[in-house]
Design a protein around this motif. Structure first.
Motif, PDB file in Angstrom:
ATOM      1  N   PRO A   5       9.795 -36.987  44.828  1.00  0.00           N
ATOM      2  CA  PRO A   5      10.424 -38.296  44.564  1.00  0.00           C
ATOM      3  C   PRO A   5       9.810 -39.381  45.442  1.00  0.00           C
ATOM      4  CG  PRO A   5      12.086 -36.578  44.711  1.00  0.00           C
ATOM      5  CD  PRO A   5      10.787 -35.933  45.048  1.00  0.00           C
ATOM      6  N   ALA A   7      10.985 -42.138  46.914  1.00  0.00           N
ATOM      7  CA  ALA A   7      11.696 -42.546  48.132  1.00  0.00           C
ATOM      8  C   ALA A   7      11.467 -41.523  49.242  1.00  0.00           C
ATOM      9  CB  ALA A   7      13.182 -42.696  47.846  1.00  0.00           C
ATOM     10  N   ARG A  10       7.932 -41.876  50.586  1.00  0.00           N
ATOM     11  CA  ARG A  10       7.841 -43.031  51.471  1.00  0.00           C
ATOM     12  C   ARG A  10       8.343 -42.664  52.868  1.00  0.00           C
ATOM     13  NH1 ARG A  10      11.506 -46.882  49.299  1.00  0.00           N
ATOM     14  NH2 ARG A  10      10.848 -46.079  47.276  1.00  0.00           N
ATOM     15  N   LEU A  11       9.470 -41.958  52.931  1.00  0.00           N
ATOM     16  CA  LEU A  11      10.040 -41.577  54.222  1.00  0.00           C
ATOM     17  C   LEU A  11       9.116 -40.571  54.927  1.00  0.00           C
ATOM     18  CD1 LEU A  11      12.401 -42.141  56.051  1.00  0.00           C
ATOM     19  CD2 LEU A  11      13.644 -40.265  54.999  1.00  0.00           C
ATOM     20  N   GLU A  14       6.452 -42.468  56.601  1.00  0.00           N
ATOM     21  CA  GLU A  14       6.927 -43.127  57.822  1.00  0.00           C
ATOM     22  C   GLU A  14       6.928 -42.126  58.983  1.00  0.00           C
ATOM     23  OE1 GLU A  14       7.450 -46.217  58.294  1.00  0.00           O
ATOM     24  OE2 GLU A  14       7.422 -46.963  56.253  1.00  0.00           O
ATOM     25  N   LEU A  34      17.850 -35.468  54.337  1.00  0.00           N
ATOM     26  CA  LEU A  34      18.367 -35.605  52.976  1.00  0.00           C
ATOM     27  C   LEU A  34      19.657 -34.815  52.778  1.00  0.00           C
ATOM     28  CD1 LEU A  34      16.993 -37.323  50.911  1.00  0.00           C
ATOM     29  CD2 LEU A  34      15.905 -35.339  49.956  1.00  0.00           C
ATOM     30  N   LYS A  38      25.421 -39.664  54.333  1.00  0.00           N
ATOM     31  CA  LYS A  38      24.761 -40.972  54.288  1.00  0.00           C
ATOM     32  C   LYS A  38      25.011 -41.770  55.568  1.00  0.00           C
ATOM     33  CE  LYS A  38      23.549 -44.513  51.029  1.00  0.00           C
ATOM     34  NZ  LYS A  38      24.029 -45.813  51.435  1.00  0.00           N
ATOM     35  N   LEU A  41      22.452 -41.166  58.287  1.00  0.00           N
ATOM     36  CA  LEU A  41      21.169 -41.810  58.027  1.00  0.00           C
ATOM     37  C   LEU A  41      21.254 -43.305  58.295  1.00  0.00           C
ATOM     38  CD1 LEU A  41      20.788 -39.069  56.406  1.00  0.00           C
ATOM     39  CD2 LEU A  41      19.136 -40.371  55.105  1.00  0.00           C
ATOM     40  N   GLU A  42      22.402 -43.881  57.950  1.00  0.00           N
ATOM     41  CA  GLU A  42      22.574 -45.315  58.161  1.00  0.00           C
ATOM     42  C   GLU A  42      22.653 -45.637  59.652  1.00  0.00           C
ATOM     43  OE1 GLU A  42      25.830 -45.985  55.567  1.00  0.00           O
ATOM     44  OE2 GLU A  42      24.551 -46.693  53.922  1.00  0.00           O
ATOM     45  N   ALA A  45      19.127 -45.529  60.897  1.00  0.00           N
ATOM     46  CA  ALA A  45      18.407 -46.706  60.405  1.00  0.00           C
ATOM     47  C   ALA A  45      18.783 -47.942  61.224  1.00  0.00           C
ATOM     48  CB  ALA A  45      18.712 -46.919  58.927  1.00  0.00           C
TER      49      ALA A  45
ATOM     50  N   SER B  47      13.644 -47.250  54.685  1.00  0.00           N
ATOM     51  CA  SER B  47      13.381 -45.980  54.007  1.00  0.00           C
ATOM     52  C   SER B  47      14.510 -44.987  54.252  1.00  0.00           C
ATOM     53  CB  SER B  47      12.085 -45.363  54.529  1.00  0.00           C
ATOM     54  OG  SER B  47      10.999 -45.730  53.743  1.00  0.00           O
ATOM     55  N   LEU B  48      14.937 -44.924  55.511  1.00  0.00           N
ATOM     56  CA  LEU B  48      15.989 -43.989  55.899  1.00  0.00           C
ATOM     57  C   LEU B  48      17.300 -44.305  55.197  1.00  0.00           C
ATOM     58  CD1 LEU B  48      15.747 -43.510  59.740  1.00  0.00           C
ATOM     59  CD2 LEU B  48      16.112 -41.711  58.075  1.00  0.00           C
ATOM     60  N   ALA B  49      17.635 -45.601  55.163  1.00  0.00           N
ATOM     61  CA  ALA B  49      18.917 -46.005  54.601  1.00  0.00           C
ATOM     62  C   ALA B  49      18.946 -45.810  53.092  1.00  0.00           C
ATOM     63  CB  ALA B  49      19.204 -47.456  54.964  1.00  0.00           C
ATOM     64  N   VAL B  51      16.955 -43.557  51.213  1.00  0.00           N
ATOM     65  CA  VAL B  51      16.501 -42.280  50.657  1.00  0.00           C
ATOM     66  C   VAL B  51      17.612 -41.507  49.939  1.00  0.00           C
ATOM     67  CG1 VAL B  51      16.726 -40.810  52.723  1.00  0.00           C
ATOM     68  CG2 VAL B  51      14.883 -40.397  51.105  1.00  0.00           C
ATOM     69  N   LYS B  52      18.819 -41.507  50.516  1.00  0.00           N
ATOM     70  CA  LYS B  52      19.904 -40.754  49.885  1.00  0.00           C
ATOM     71  C   LYS B  52      20.292 -41.337  48.521  1.00  0.00           C
ATOM     72  CE  LYS B  52      22.984 -37.985  51.639  1.00  0.00           C
ATOM     73  NZ  LYS B  52      23.114 -36.502  51.647  1.00  0.00           N
ATOM     74  N   ASP B  53      20.176 -42.675  48.386  1.00  0.00           N
ATOM     75  CA  ASP B  53      20.562 -43.317  47.130  1.00  0.00           C
ATOM     76  C   ASP B  53      19.507 -43.133  46.058  1.00  0.00           C
ATOM     77  OD1 ASP B  53      22.932 -44.292  48.106  1.00  0.00           O
ATOM     78  OD2 ASP B  53      22.006 -46.090  48.931  1.00  0.00           O
ATOM     79  N   GLU B  54      18.240 -43.148  46.483  1.00  0.00           N
ATOM     80  CA  GLU B  54      17.165 -43.155  45.493  1.00  0.00           C
ATOM     81  C   GLU B  54      16.750 -41.769  45.033  1.00  0.00           C
ATOM     82  OE1 GLU B  54      13.938 -45.728  46.480  1.00  0.00           O
ATOM     83  OE2 GLU B  54      15.286 -47.397  46.951  1.00  0.00           O
ATOM     84  N   VAL B  55      16.950 -40.780  45.917  1.00  0.00           N
ATOM     85  CA  VAL B  55      16.552 -39.433  45.523  1.00  0.00           C
ATOM     86  C   VAL B  55      17.716 -38.784  44.776  1.00  0.00           C
ATOM     87  CG1 VAL B  55      15.836 -37.161  46.347  1.00  0.00           C
ATOM     88  CG2 VAL B  55      14.935 -39.211  47.429  1.00  0.00           C
TER      89      VAL B  55
END
Lengths: 199, 199
Positions: A5, A7, A10-11, A14, A34, A38, A41-42, A45, B47-49, B51-55
């Motif tokens: 995927p 996203a 991209r991570l 990084e 992953l 959430k 992760l926030e 971030a 990216s971190l914030a 990733v959970k939403d996009e994957v």
């Protein structure tokens, strides 16, 4: 073949930018993240985005700090005639833990390393000179790594500081605690012999 | 003793939560990040914030994907009679690279590991059963790690799948390419002998 995927990719990129993190380690970290909630992760971030704004650099010693000037530079109990020169901000906590040094610090921001494009003008050497010329410092301790770049930097600094009639010293070389004579390398052993002290 | 800046301490803590990252590695990473331009840190934070939403997770095979159902599950050229069971999403790209498998996948989301609190009900085993009962699958390949937890999981799955009259296989055990007989461990060598094939 189905791609990873976007996203996630991209991570991964990084993380592989970080020193010592290869593609495999990055993969382990990213797949771990992953699986986290959430909110975790926030939080990470937010920390990342804020750190540059919240961490200050002391305009006197150039270390990372919460206040400027930093608590060491403003501490009246510290010996202002002693200045310890280190390569990086993170070297200071280790030296502080020893409780063997009570002077002030000066962070160079790296070591002279022409191969890596680090020339003396990229370090806080001009600032060190200015500090020394302002007077008061009687001894400069060069606490740099005992490797090629560290040695080069030490020699370069010594050449600048000595004409100011300030004593220049460097950390002692010798056997580390717990070392085994049998496995000590020649250079360390040579340093231990030439630097021997009376018991 | 002067403390580490708070924002820095917070980021250090975030990094030490990651698997395989100790306090020293976290320090190296965080001080590295602190020297990078702010835009770099913000890109990583974003990216971190996100990733959970996009994957997404494929609702059929449970792997991480950009589309749901994932490109493998919807690919009409793939052999739907073959199902490969893996522990984690990240095992799939490695298997895909071999070009030796053209069936579908099923991601368990881990392996049965009572000591780590992973019981069968925490894995996608019910979902695997439902997929198999829906019919069409003739062989299930268990592509799990050849370790204790992998073996336990394989035995557990075999007991569930065999009554459905579906063939259950597992990846071959033996000497890896480039191995040296002299240094092979006994179990690997035993596997290599019992699993020998005619040339």
């Amino acid at each position: 073949m189905s791609p990873t995927p976007r996203a996630l990719e991209r991570l991964l990129q990084e993380f592989t930018k970080l020193p010592g993190i290869g593609p495999k380690t990055a993969e382990r970290l990213v797949y771990y993240l992953l699986k986290q909630p959430k909110s975790e992760l926030e939080a990470m971030a937010a920390s990342l985005a804020q750190v540059k704004d919240e961490v200050l650099t002391c305009t006197s010693c150039f270390r990372f700090t919460d206040q400027n000037p930093c608590p060491i530079c403003t501490d009246s109990r510290r010996d202002k005639t002693l200045l310890c020169v280190v390569a990086e901000s993170q070297n200071i906590p280790v030296l502080e833990k020893t409780n063997a040094f009570h002077g002030l610090y000066h962070v160079l921001g790296g070591v002279v390393s022409p191969l890596n494009g680090v020339t003396p003008d990229k370090l806080k050497i001009k600032e060190l000179e200015a500090r020394l010329k302002a007077g008061g410092v009687k001894e400069v301790i060069l606490a740099l790594n005992p490797d090629l770049d560290g040695e080069t930097t030490a020699l370069y600094l010594a050449k600048i500081i000595k004409p100011l009639n300030i004593k220049v010293t460097r950390l002692a070389r010798g056997l580390p605690v717990g070392a085994d004579l049998e496995y000590a390398d020649e250079v360390t052993l040579e340093n231990a012999i030439t630097g021997r002290r009376e018991v």
